[in-house]
Design a protein around this motif. Structure first.
Motif, PDB file in Angstrom:
ATOM      1  N   VAL A  71      -5.808   6.445 -33.080  1.00  0.00           N
ATOM      2  CA  VAL A  71      -5.449   6.449 -31.656  1.00  0.00           C
ATOM      3  C   VAL A  71      -6.037   7.674 -30.962  1.00  0.00           C
ATOM      4  O   VAL A  71      -6.572   7.576 -29.851  1.00  0.00           O
ATOM      5  N   ASN A  72      -5.981   8.830 -31.608  1.00  0.00           N
ATOM      6  CA  ASN A  72      -6.559  10.035 -31.009  1.00  0.00           C
ATOM      7  C   ASN A  72      -8.069   9.885 -30.830  1.00  0.00           C
ATOM      8  O   ASN A  72      -8.634  10.390 -29.863  1.00  0.00           O
ATOM      9  N   HIS A  73      -8.713   9.193 -31.747  1.00  0.00           N
ATOM     10  CA  HIS A  73     -10.148   8.928 -31.601  1.00  0.00           C
ATOM     11  C   HIS A  73     -10.393   8.083 -30.342  1.00  0.00           C
ATOM     12  O   HIS A  73     -11.304   8.378 -29.561  1.00  0.00           O
ATOM     13  N   ALA A  74      -9.568   7.067 -30.148  1.00  0.00           N
ATOM     14  CA  ALA A  74      -9.703   6.228 -28.948  1.00  0.00           C
ATOM     15  C   ALA A  74      -9.469   7.063 -27.687  1.00  0.00           C
ATOM     16  O   ALA A  74     -10.206   6.931 -26.698  1.00  0.00           O
ATOM     17  N   LYS A  75      -8.480   7.937 -27.709  1.00  0.00           N
ATOM     18  CA  LYS A  75      -8.198   8.795 -26.552  1.00  0.00           C
ATOM     19  C   LYS A  75      -9.358   9.748 -26.265  1.00  0.00           C
ATOM     20  O   LYS A  75      -9.587  10.126 -25.107  1.00  0.00           O
ATOM     21  N   SER A  76     -10.103  10.128 -27.291  1.00  0.00           N
ATOM     22  CA  SER A  76     -11.187  11.104 -27.112  1.00  0.00           C
ATOM     23  C   SER A  76     -12.294  10.600 -26.196  1.00  0.00           C
ATOM     24  O   SER A  76     -13.080  11.392 -25.686  1.00  0.00           O
ATOM     25  N   PHE A  77     -12.355   9.296 -25.939  1.00  0.00           N
ATOM     26  CA  PHE A  77     -13.355   8.757 -25.023  1.00  0.00           C
ATOM     27  C   PHE A  77     -13.004   9.075 -23.571  1.00  0.00           C
ATOM     28  O   PHE A  77     -13.831   8.907 -22.685  1.00  0.00           O
ATOM     29  N   GLY A  78     -11.755   9.491 -23.322  1.00  0.00           N
ATOM     30  CA  GLY A  78     -11.350   9.949 -21.993  1.00  0.00           C
ATOM     31  C   GLY A  78     -11.051   8.870 -20.977  1.00  0.00           C
ATOM     32  O   GLY A  78     -10.792   9.170 -19.818  1.00  0.00           O
ATOM     33  N   ALA A  79     -11.076   7.621 -21.375  1.00  0.00           N
ATOM     34  CA  ALA A  79     -10.782   6.509 -20.464  1.00  0.00           C
ATOM     35  C   ALA A  79      -9.362   6.002 -20.730  1.00  0.00           C
ATOM     36  O   ALA A  79      -8.830   6.190 -21.829  1.00  0.00           O
ATOM     37  N   PRO A  80      -8.757   5.334 -19.751  1.00  0.00           N
ATOM     38  CA  PRO A  80      -7.442   4.751 -19.989  1.00  0.00           C
ATOM     39  C   PRO A  80      -7.496   3.747 -21.135  1.00  0.00           C
ATOM     40  O   PRO A  80      -8.550   3.148 -21.403  1.00  0.00           O
ATOM     41  N   ILE A  81      -6.352   3.555 -21.775  1.00  0.00           N
ATOM     42  CA  ILE A  81      -6.254   2.625 -22.898  1.00  0.00           C
ATOM     43  C   ILE A  81      -5.064   1.711 -22.660  1.00  0.00           C
ATOM     44  O   ILE A  81      -3.985   2.158 -22.285  1.00  0.00           O
TER      45      ILE A  81
ATOM     46  N   TRP B 164      -2.051   4.190 -22.012  1.00  0.00           N
ATOM     47  CA  TRP B 164      -2.221   5.640 -22.070  1.00  0.00           C
ATOM     48  C   TRP B 164      -3.105   6.010 -20.889  1.00  0.00           C
ATOM     49  O   TRP B 164      -4.154   5.400 -20.659  1.00  0.00           O
ATOM     50  N   LEU B 165      -2.653   7.007 -20.131  1.00  0.00           N
ATOM     51  CA  LEU B 165      -3.353   7.413 -18.919  1.00  0.00           C
ATOM     52  C   LEU B 165      -3.906   8.819 -19.054  1.00  0.00           C
ATOM     53  O   LEU B 165      -3.138   9.767 -19.235  1.00  0.00           O
ATOM     54  N   PRO B 166      -5.219   8.987 -18.952  1.00  0.00           N
ATOM     55  CA  PRO B 166      -5.766  10.352 -18.867  1.00  0.00           C
ATOM     56  C   PRO B 166      -5.413  10.932 -17.492  1.00  0.00           C
ATOM     57  O   PRO B 166      -4.981  10.214 -16.592  1.00  0.00           O
TER      58      PRO B 166
ATOM     59  N   PHE C 146       6.025   3.838 -32.344  1.00  0.00           N
ATOM     60  CA  PHE C 146       4.731   4.457 -32.620  1.00  0.00           C
ATOM     61  C   PHE C 146       3.981   4.705 -31.313  1.00  0.00           C
ATOM     62  O   PHE C 146       3.467   5.798 -31.069  1.00  0.00           O
ATOM     63  N   TRP C 147       3.909   3.692 -30.440  1.00  0.00           N
ATOM     64  CA  TRP C 147       3.152   3.831 -29.195  1.00  0.00           C
ATOM     65  C   TRP C 147       3.783   4.874 -28.290  1.00  0.00           C
ATOM     66  O   TRP C 147       3.074   5.652 -27.644  1.00  0.00           O
ATOM     67  N   LEU C 148       5.104   4.932 -28.248  1.00  0.00           N
ATOM     68  CA  LEU C 148       5.777   5.960 -27.446  1.00  0.00           C
ATOM     69  C   LEU C 148       5.459   7.352 -27.989  1.00  0.00           C
ATOM     70  O   LEU C 148       5.168   8.273 -27.222  1.00  0.00           O
ATOM     71  N   LYS C 149       5.488   7.491 -29.307  1.00  0.00           N
ATOM     72  CA  LYS C 149       5.165   8.777 -29.945  1.00  0.00           C
ATOM     73  C   LYS C 149       3.733   9.204 -29.635  1.00  0.00           C
ATOM     74  O   LYS C 149       3.436  10.392 -29.508  1.00  0.00           O
ATOM     75  N   MET C 150       2.852   8.241 -29.467  1.00  0.00           N
ATOM     76  CA  MET C 150       1.438   8.524 -29.184  1.00  0.00           C
ATOM     77  C   MET C 150       1.180   8.779 -27.695  1.00  0.00           C
ATOM     78  O   MET C 150       0.045   8.946 -27.281  1.00  0.00           O
ATOM     79  N   GLY C 151       2.237   8.794 -26.884  1.00  0.00           N
ATOM     80  CA  GLY C 151       2.072   9.097 -25.469  1.00  0.00           C
ATOM     81  C   GLY C 151       1.773   7.897 -24.594  1.00  0.00           C
ATOM     82  O   GLY C 151       1.382   8.053 -23.434  1.00  0.00           O
ATOM     83  N   PHE C 152       1.947   6.695 -25.115  1.00  0.00           N
ATOM     84  CA  PHE C 152       1.747   5.482 -24.330  1.00  0.00           C
ATOM     85  C   PHE C 152       3.036   5.161 -23.578  1.00  0.00           C
ATOM     86  O   PHE C 152       4.127   5.527 -24.012  1.00  0.00           O
TER      87      PHE C 152
END
Length: 155
Positions: free
Chosen positions: A101-111, A146-148, A122-128
């Motif tokens: 998930v952190n790899h996906a976030k590293s692209f800097g776009a919303p998910i 997930w919102l940048p 799990f998703w709540l813990k990941m900041g979603f």
């Protein structure tokens, strides 16, 4: 930390997915997704994995969605849909899913993703954040986003 690798679209990856599927739930299977994408390494793979030695222990599919189809984010823009994520049972609770998930976030776009198999915590813990259900938009899905910075949800 773990190395997240973009997986090649080829028959070797298909073979790895078939072994992986023995452990997974049908709704998390990526085998059919991969078969549909096989053009022997001619296309950009939406699949990512983490290996422990030579064994794939975690995987996800991450699709880039064109902004013209965006019904979630403000301003409307390209975003990623994290379609499926799975970690083999013996490797769970060791941060492999977090690394993907952190790899996906590293692209800097919303998910955008959907909570499957009761993975809401799990998703709540990941900041979603869960999205307020919209019958016309979500069609039976359970979306989380997930919102940048500088990105908000559409009304």
């Amino acid at each position: 930390m773990f190395e997240v690798r973009r997986l090649q679209i080829n028959y070797k990856t298909l073979e790895e997915f078939q072994k992986f599927r023995e452990f997974g739930l049908e709704e998390l299977s990526m085998k059919e997704d991969l078969e549909a994408n096989i053009v022997e390494n001619d296309s950009e793979s939406p699949f990512y994995g983490i290996y422990d030695n030579d064994l794939m222990v975690a995987r996800m599919s991450l699709y880039k969605i064109d902004g013209k189809y965006d019904r979630y984010f403000q301003p409307a823009q390209d975003y990623y849909e994290l379609w499926k994520l799975e970690v083999l049972p013996d490797y769970r609770h060791k941060d492999y899913g977090t690394a993907l998930v952190n790899h996906a976030k590293s692209f800097g776009a919303p998910i955008k993703t959907n909570s499957r198999c009761r993975a809401d915590d799990f998703w709540l813990k990941m900041g979603f954040t869960p999205v307020k259900y919209n019958l016309m938009r979500d069609r039976g899905e359970n979306p989380y986003v997930w919102l940048p910075e500088s990105v908000e949800l559409q009304d």
